[in-house]
Scaffold this active site. Structure first.
Site, short mmCIF file in Angstrom:
data_model
loop_
_atom_site.label_atom_id
_atom_site.label_comp_id
_atom_site.label_asym_id
_atom_site.label_seq_id
_atom_site.Cartn_x
_atom_site.Cartn_y
_atom_site.Cartn_z
N HIS A 55 0.84 -1.20 0.00
CA HIS A 55 0.00 0.00 0.00
C HIS A 55 0.88 1.24 0.00
O HIS A 55 2.10 1.13 0.05
CB HIS A 55 -1.02 -0.02 1.15
CG HIS A 55 -0.43 0.05 2.53
ND1 HIS A 55 0.37 -0.94 3.06
CD2 HIS A 55 -0.52 1.01 3.51
CE1 HIS A 55 0.73 -0.61 4.29
NE2 HIS A 55 0.21 0.56 4.59
N HIS A 57 1.37 3.93 2.03
CA HIS A 57 1.88 4.70 3.18
C HIS A 57 3.39 4.85 3.12
O HIS A 57 4.10 3.95 2.66
CB HIS A 57 1.45 4.03 4.50
CG HIS A 57 0.01 4.25 4.82
ND1 HIS A 57 -0.71 3.44 5.66
CD2 HIS A 57 -0.85 5.22 4.40
CE1 HIS A 57 -1.96 3.88 5.76
NE2 HIS A 57 -2.07 4.96 4.99
N ASP A 59 5.79 4.71 5.16
CA ASP A 59 6.68 3.73 5.80
C ASP A 59 6.70 2.40 5.03
O ASP A 59 7.26 1.41 5.50
CB ASP A 59 6.31 3.51 7.28
CG ASP A 59 4.89 2.97 7.45
OD1 ASP A 59 3.97 3.45 6.75
OD2 ASP A 59 4.71 2.07 8.29
N HIS A 60 6.09 2.38 3.85
CA HIS A 60 6.11 1.19 2.99
C HIS A 60 6.71 1.48 1.62
O HIS A 60 7.16 0.57 0.93
CB HIS A 60 4.69 0.60 2.84
CG HIS A 60 4.12 0.18 4.16
ND1 HIS A 60 4.01 -1.13 4.53
CD2 HIS A 60 3.70 0.92 5.23
CE1 HIS A 60 3.52 -1.18 5.77
NE2 HIS A 60 3.33 0.04 6.20
N HIS A 113 -7.39 -1.25 5.76
CA HIS A 113 -6.35 -0.32 6.26
C HIS A 113 -6.26 0.86 5.29
O HIS A 113 -6.28 2.02 5.69
CB HIS A 113 -5.03 -1.07 6.38
CG HIS A 113 -3.88 -0.24 6.82
ND1 HIS A 113 -3.77 0.29 8.08
CD2 HIS A 113 -2.75 0.16 6.16
CE1 HIS A 113 -2.64 0.98 8.18
NE2 HIS A 113 -2.00 0.91 7.02
N ASP A 132 0.12 -4.20 6.08
CA ASP A 132 -0.56 -3.76 7.30
C ASP A 132 -1.99 -4.28 7.39
O ASP A 132 -2.85 -3.65 8.00
CB ASP A 132 -0.59 -2.22 7.38
CG ASP A 132 0.78 -1.63 7.68
OD1 ASP A 132 1.74 -2.39 7.89
OD2 ASP A 132 0.88 -0.38 7.70
N HIS A 170 4.95 -4.75 10.54
CA HIS A 170 5.26 -4.04 11.80
C HIS A 170 5.42 -5.00 12.96
O HIS A 170 4.77 -6.04 13.02
CB HIS A 170 4.15 -3.04 12.15
CG HIS A 170 4.08 -1.85 11.23
ND1 HIS A 170 4.89 -0.75 11.40
CD2 HIS A 170 3.32 -1.61 10.15
CE1 HIS A 170 4.62 0.12 10.44
NE2 HIS A 170 3.66 -0.37 9.66
FE FE Z 1 2.80 0.64 8.03
ZN ZN Z 2 0.01 1.46 6.51
#
Ligand code: FE
Ligand code: ZN
Length: 255
Positions: A55, A57, A59-60, A113, A132, A170
């Site tokens: 996805h 985001h 942090d990905h 998410h 996630d 995570h």
């Molecule tokens: Fe994440």
């Molecule tokens: Zn995420």
């Protein structure tokens, strides 16, 4: 056999490198950062063929552009996320298949998410890279989807073979487990698992991968049919989806 390397980065993210020793192809999944990935590729002498995102985001996808510039890899992500995945080369949809050498991953859509979240299921290898959507004893927060959507998404993952190894993005395991115990205090598998998890974390070890079997036994978001859970939250007469939604709501307020 695919070789998998787990890179812990940022506060609690995992980046995965997957290498096929036969074709010498390597893929990275959800690189929050570029440098740890580039360093590992160099150490191992691997060339990166693919970058898979679950996805959009940051942090990905944070490492996407730099990794693509340095390796020339091909970036694959959800077609519906085309406009928000940096450097995307190929958009995929549920039912599509992507390859790493002769290994094949099925794309499963898991909205909840985010609205376009996807996961990569290497069925013959019994591996799932789930971003996630599913966590060890937990699941993703609802940022763009409804509880009902995420519940349907998790039903698809619940139905995968029990021995499937699950690689999530995570390390939220200890908090998730403490929450799980509030809704199923008498679940013995859960109690035992927390002892193991706490030991791993006190040695700074990852708690991933997990398995579908372990999640079926301990993850409250896979256990909306548990009598103990339903009794604890006073929802013995509700639809399973509603039980799930309430557990998700309770978890939002838990820290
Ligand atoms: Fe994440
Ligand atoms: Zn995420």
């Amino acid at each position: 056999m695919l070789e998998i390397i787990t890179l812990p980065v940022l506060t609690d993210n995992y980046i995965y490198l997957v290498h096929d020793p036969v074709s010498h192809e390597t893929a990275v999944i959800d690189p929050a950062l570029a440098q740890p990935v580039l360093d590992t590729l160099e150490e191992k002498g691997w060339q990166l063929a693919y970058l898979f995102n679950t996805h959009h985001h940051s942090d990905h996808v944070g490492g996407n552009i730099q990794i693509k510039q340095q390796t020339g890899c091909k970036i694959i992500a959800a077609q519906a996320d085309w406009d928000r995945i940096p450097g995307i080369d190929q958009g995929v949809n549920e039912g599509d298949v992507v390859s790493l050498g002769s290994h094949k991953a099925n794309i499963i859509a898991t909205p909840g998410h985010t609205r376009a979240h996807i996961v990569y299921h290497f069925a013959e290898d019994n591996l799932l890279f789930c971003g996630d959507t599913l966590f060890v004893m937990g699941c993703g927060r609802l940022f763009e989807g409804t509880a009902e959507q995420l519940w349907h998404s998790l039903q698809k993952l619940k139905a995968l073979p029990k021995e499937t190894l699950v690689y999530c993005t995570h390390e939220y395991t200890q908090t998730n487990g403490r929450f799980a115990l509030t809704v199923e205090p008498d679940n013995q598998r859960l109690q035992q698992r927390m002892i193991k998890v706490n030991r791993l974390r006190s040695n700074n070890q990852p708690t991933v991968p997990t398995s579908i079997a372990e999640e079926l036994a301990t993850n409250p978001f896979f256990r909306e049919d548990s009598v103990e859970l339903q009794k604890t939250i006073a929802m013995t007469d509700s639809k399973l989806m509603e039980v799930f939604a309430e557990v998700r709501r309770l978890k939002d307020g838990f820290s």
